[in-house]
Design a protein around this motif. Structure first.
Motif, PDB file in Angstrom:
ATOM      1  N   LYS A   1      73.203  65.434 103.406  1.00 39.40           N
ATOM      2  CA  LYS A   1      74.486  64.726 103.392  1.00 39.40           C
ATOM      3  C   LYS A   1      74.653  63.749 104.560  1.00 39.40           C
ATOM      4  CE  LYS A   1      75.588  67.425  99.928  1.00 39.40           C
ATOM      5  NZ  LYS A   1      75.516  66.920  98.526  1.00 39.40           N
ATOM      6  N   GLU A   2      73.513  63.200 105.030  1.00 39.94           N
ATOM      7  CA  GLU A   2      73.568  62.217 106.104  1.00 39.94           C
ATOM      8  C   GLU A   2      73.735  60.802 105.561  1.00 39.94           C
ATOM      9  OE1 GLU A   2      70.176  62.778 108.632  1.00 39.94           O
ATOM     10  OE2 GLU A   2      70.493  64.943 108.761  1.00 39.94           O
ATOM     11  N   CYS A   3      73.598  60.654 104.245  1.00 47.49           N
ATOM     12  CA  CYS A   3      73.850  59.382 103.565  1.00 47.49           C
ATOM     13  C   CYS A   3      74.073  59.681 102.099  1.00 47.49           C
ATOM     14  CB  CYS A   3      72.680  58.408 103.744  1.00 47.49           C
ATOM     15  SG  CYS A   3      71.190  58.879 102.825  1.00 47.49           S
ATOM     16  N   THR A   4      74.519  58.701 101.351  1.00 51.90           N
ATOM     17  CA  THR A   4      74.667  58.882  99.904  1.00 51.90           C
ATOM     18  C   THR A   4      73.352  58.538  99.214  1.00 51.90           C
ATOM     19  OG1 THR A   4      75.375  56.600  99.510  1.00 51.90           O
ATOM     20  CG2 THR A   4      77.090  58.215 100.084  1.00 51.90           C
ATOM     21  N   LEU A   5      73.244  58.962  97.961  1.00 49.80           N
ATOM     22  CA  LEU A   5      72.051  58.625  97.185  1.00 49.80           C
ATOM     23  C   LEU A   5      71.931  57.115  97.024  1.00 49.80           C
ATOM     24  CD1 LEU A   5      69.615  59.517  95.496  1.00 49.80           C
ATOM     25  CD2 LEU A   5      71.157  59.743  93.530  1.00 49.80           C
TER      26      LEU A   5
ATOM     27  N   LEU B   1      63.521  70.943 101.811  1.00 47.09           N
ATOM     28  CA  LEU B   1      63.843  70.941 100.389  1.00 47.09           C
ATOM     29  C   LEU B   1      64.387  72.306  99.980  1.00 47.09           C
ATOM     30  CD1 LEU B   1      60.731  69.138  98.837  1.00 47.09           C
ATOM     31  CD2 LEU B   1      62.914  68.125  99.493  1.00 47.09           C
ATOM     32  N   THR B   2      65.471  72.307  99.233  1.00 42.96           N
ATOM     33  CA  THR B   2      66.034  73.538  98.682  1.00 42.96           C
ATOM     34  C   THR B   2      66.262  73.347  97.188  1.00 42.96           C
ATOM     35  OG1 THR B   2      68.341  72.855  99.026  1.00 42.96           O
ATOM     36  CG2 THR B   2      67.238  74.019 100.848  1.00 42.96           C
ATOM     37  N   MET B   3      66.238  74.443  96.452  1.00 46.75           N
ATOM     38  CA  MET B   3      66.445  74.358  95.005  1.00 46.75           C
ATOM     39  C   MET B   3      67.794  73.727  94.682  1.00 46.75           C
ATOM     40  SD  MET B   3      63.868  75.328  93.238  1.00 46.75           S
ATOM     41  CE  MET B   3      62.323  76.252  93.412  1.00 46.75           C
ATOM     42  N   GLU B   4      68.839  74.187  95.364  1.00 44.03           N
ATOM     43  CA  GLU B   4      70.183  73.661  95.092  1.00 44.03           C
ATOM     44  C   GLU B   4      70.279  72.186  95.447  1.00 44.03           C
ATOM     45  OE1 GLU B   4      69.472  76.290  96.944  1.00 44.03           O
ATOM     46  OE2 GLU B   4      70.156  77.965  95.691  1.00 44.03           O
ATOM     47  N   GLY B   5      69.694  71.815  96.581  1.00 46.13           N
ATOM     48  CA  GLY B   5      69.758  70.420  97.004  1.00 46.13           C
ATOM     49  C   GLY B   5      69.012  69.492  96.074  1.00 46.13           C
ATOM     50  N   VAL B   6      67.780  69.869  95.710  1.00 45.16           N
ATOM     51  CA  VAL B   6      66.980  69.036  94.810  1.00 45.16           C
ATOM     52  C   VAL B   6      67.659  68.924  93.447  1.00 45.16           C
ATOM     53  CG1 VAL B   6      64.780  68.867  93.577  1.00 45.16           C
ATOM     54  CG2 VAL B   6      64.805  69.524  95.998  1.00 45.16           C
ATOM     55  N   GLU B   7      68.182  70.033  92.938  1.00 40.92           N
ATOM     56  CA  GLU B   7      68.877  69.998  91.660  1.00 40.92           C
ATOM     57  C   GLU B   7      70.065  69.038  91.711  1.00 40.92           C
ATOM     58  OE1 GLU B   7      70.600  73.125  88.362  1.00 40.92           O
ATOM     59  OE2 GLU B   7      70.856  73.619  90.478  1.00 40.92           O
ATOM     60  N   GLY B   8      70.801  69.062  92.822  1.00 37.10           N
ATOM     61  CA  GLY B   8      71.947  68.175  92.955  1.00 37.10           C
ATOM     62  C   GLY B   8      71.553  66.704  92.928  1.00 37.10           C
ATOM     63  N   VAL B   9      70.447  66.367  93.604  1.00 38.45           N
ATOM     64  CA  VAL B   9      69.983  64.978  93.608  1.00 38.45           C
ATOM     65  C   VAL B   9      69.537  64.558  92.209  1.00 38.45           C
ATOM     66  CG1 VAL B   9      68.202  63.407  94.485  1.00 38.45           C
ATOM     67  CG2 VAL B   9      69.323  65.002  96.049  1.00 38.45           C
ATOM     68  N   LEU B  10      68.804  65.428  91.516  1.00 44.12           N
ATOM     69  CA  LEU B  10      68.351  65.100  90.168  1.00 44.12           C
ATOM     70  C   LEU B  10      69.530  64.939  89.208  1.00 44.12           C
ATOM     71  CD1 LEU B  10      65.202  67.388  89.774  1.00 44.12           C
ATOM     72  CD2 LEU B  10      65.292  64.948  90.311  1.00 44.12           C
ATOM     73  N   GLU B  11      70.543  65.756  89.384  1.00 44.32           N
ATOM     74  CA  GLU B  11      71.720  65.616  88.532  1.00 44.32           C
ATOM     75  C   GLU B  11      72.414  64.277  88.769  1.00 44.32           C
ATOM     76  OE1 GLU B  11      73.997  69.092  89.442  1.00 44.32           O
ATOM     77  OE2 GLU B  11      73.126  70.222  87.783  1.00 44.32           O
ATOM     78  N   GLU B  12      72.449  63.846  90.024  1.00 45.82           N
ATOM     79  CA  GLU B  12      73.074  62.559  90.317  1.00 45.82           C
ATOM     80  C   GLU B  12      72.246  61.404  89.754  1.00 45.82           C
ATOM     81  OE1 GLU B  12      75.118  60.190  94.096  1.00 45.82           O
ATOM     82  OE2 GLU B  12      74.308  62.213  94.379  1.00 45.82           O
ATOM     83  N   LEU B  13      70.936  61.576  89.760  1.00 45.57           N
ATOM     84  CA  LEU B  13      70.066  60.546  89.183  1.00 45.57           C
ATOM     85  C   LEU B  13      70.210  60.457  87.659  1.00 45.57           C
ATOM     86  CD1 LEU B  13      66.806  61.209  91.245  1.00 45.57           C
ATOM     87  CD2 LEU B  13      68.265  59.180  91.402  1.00 45.57           C
TER      88      LEU B  13
END
Length: 283
Positions: A77-81, A108-120
């Motif tokens: 959360k140091e920047c937006t996607l 890398l964490t499962m929750e974090g990676v999942e969140g980025v993929l969902e935003e993509l």
């Protein structure tokens, strides 16, 4: 699109480019050209570098000087996607999310990676995951979330042995495997053969295509011939696919993209070129 059966969230169509062999197999070269080809066929595509600490996808795409924020910055959360995504200036619809060069792989964490993929998911038709070699954190996350896995191998026995192990990991360690085949289909795995030399294969100095298909039990999505231009293109910061479809390696990657998109394409550049009369006489 893939809907998680438990959470009802929509994930993007994710394709992981996997290999277990360290270096030289052509995985990042393939990820860059595959993502470029998808974008050129009219599909907005993001390619994500999962090799935390050792990124080089940005060099293959010629955007290394434009990297300000990276994957880990987004996760923490140091920047937006939007701030971290780099749009390719030469290929419309192609974007890249760089890996961090300074953070630990365990960021890398499962929750974090999942969140980025969902935003993509809302921005792109396809997300290509450039997985690091082996089964470290980046590779585990890439294989866990993928819908399709393209396993990259060379026509050598040691490379095929490594590829066989990776096929087993993807089959057992993906989220689709975790959910179970009753709820969703397994990860679709295909084989990409790189650095193929039909002359050596015909002379039985390397494995032939049919040998690798029998050994690994996967359909072949592409066969890319050996080419000195791959290194030249990397140094120039452009994917080899940019050389045009008449170039053997570039044409092979474009054919691979078309097969992935469902088109029937015969394998090209897989037989030795005929030797001219004068070359037979004078060598």
């Amino acid at each position: 699109m893939y809907t998680h059966p438990n959470r009802g969230r929509i994930l993007p169509k994710t394709i992981s480019i996997q290999t277990k062999q360290k270096g030289g197999v052509g995985k990042t070269t393939s990820a860059a050209s595959f993502a470029t080809g998808l974008a050129r066929r009219g599909h907005p595509t993001c390619v994500v570098d999962f090799d935390i600490g050792l990124r080089n996808l940005d060099i293959h795409l010629g955007v290394e000087r434009r990297v300000i924020f990276d994957f880990v910055h987004v996760l923490q959360k140091e920047c937006t996607l939007s701030q971290a995504l780099i749009s390719d200036k030469k290929v419309e619809g192609l974007s890249m999310l760089a890996a961090s060069q300074t953070r630990d792989k365990e960021a890398l964490t499962m929750e974090g990676v999942e969140g980025v993929l969902e935003e993509l998911a809302g921005r792109f038709d396809y997300v290509v995951l450039d997985s690091p070699a082996g089964i470290e954190s980046g590779a585990r996350h890439a294989m866990y979330f993928c819908d399709d896995a393209i396993v990259v191998t060379n026509p050598e026995l040691s490379s095929c042995r490594d590829a066989d192990k990776m096929i087993g990991f993807v089959s057992s360690c993906s989220r689709r495997a975790e959910i179970g085949h009753a709820a969703c289909s397994p990860v679709s795995q295909t084989l990409l053969i790189t650095r193929y030399d039909p002359v050596r294969a015909e002379a039985e100095e390397s494995l032939a295509i049919e040998d690798m298909k029998d050994l690994l039990g996967l359909p072949v999505i592409g066969v890319v011939p050996e080419s000195k231009d791959v290194l030249t293109c990397t140094n120039l910061g452009k994917p080899i696919i940019a050389m045009g479809e008449e170039h053997p390696a570039a044409g092979a990657y474009m054919d691979m993209v078309d097969r992935f998109l469902g088109k029937e394409k015969e394998l090209r550049f897989v037989t030795p070129e005929p030797v001219s009369f004068f070359k037979r006489i004078f060598g």
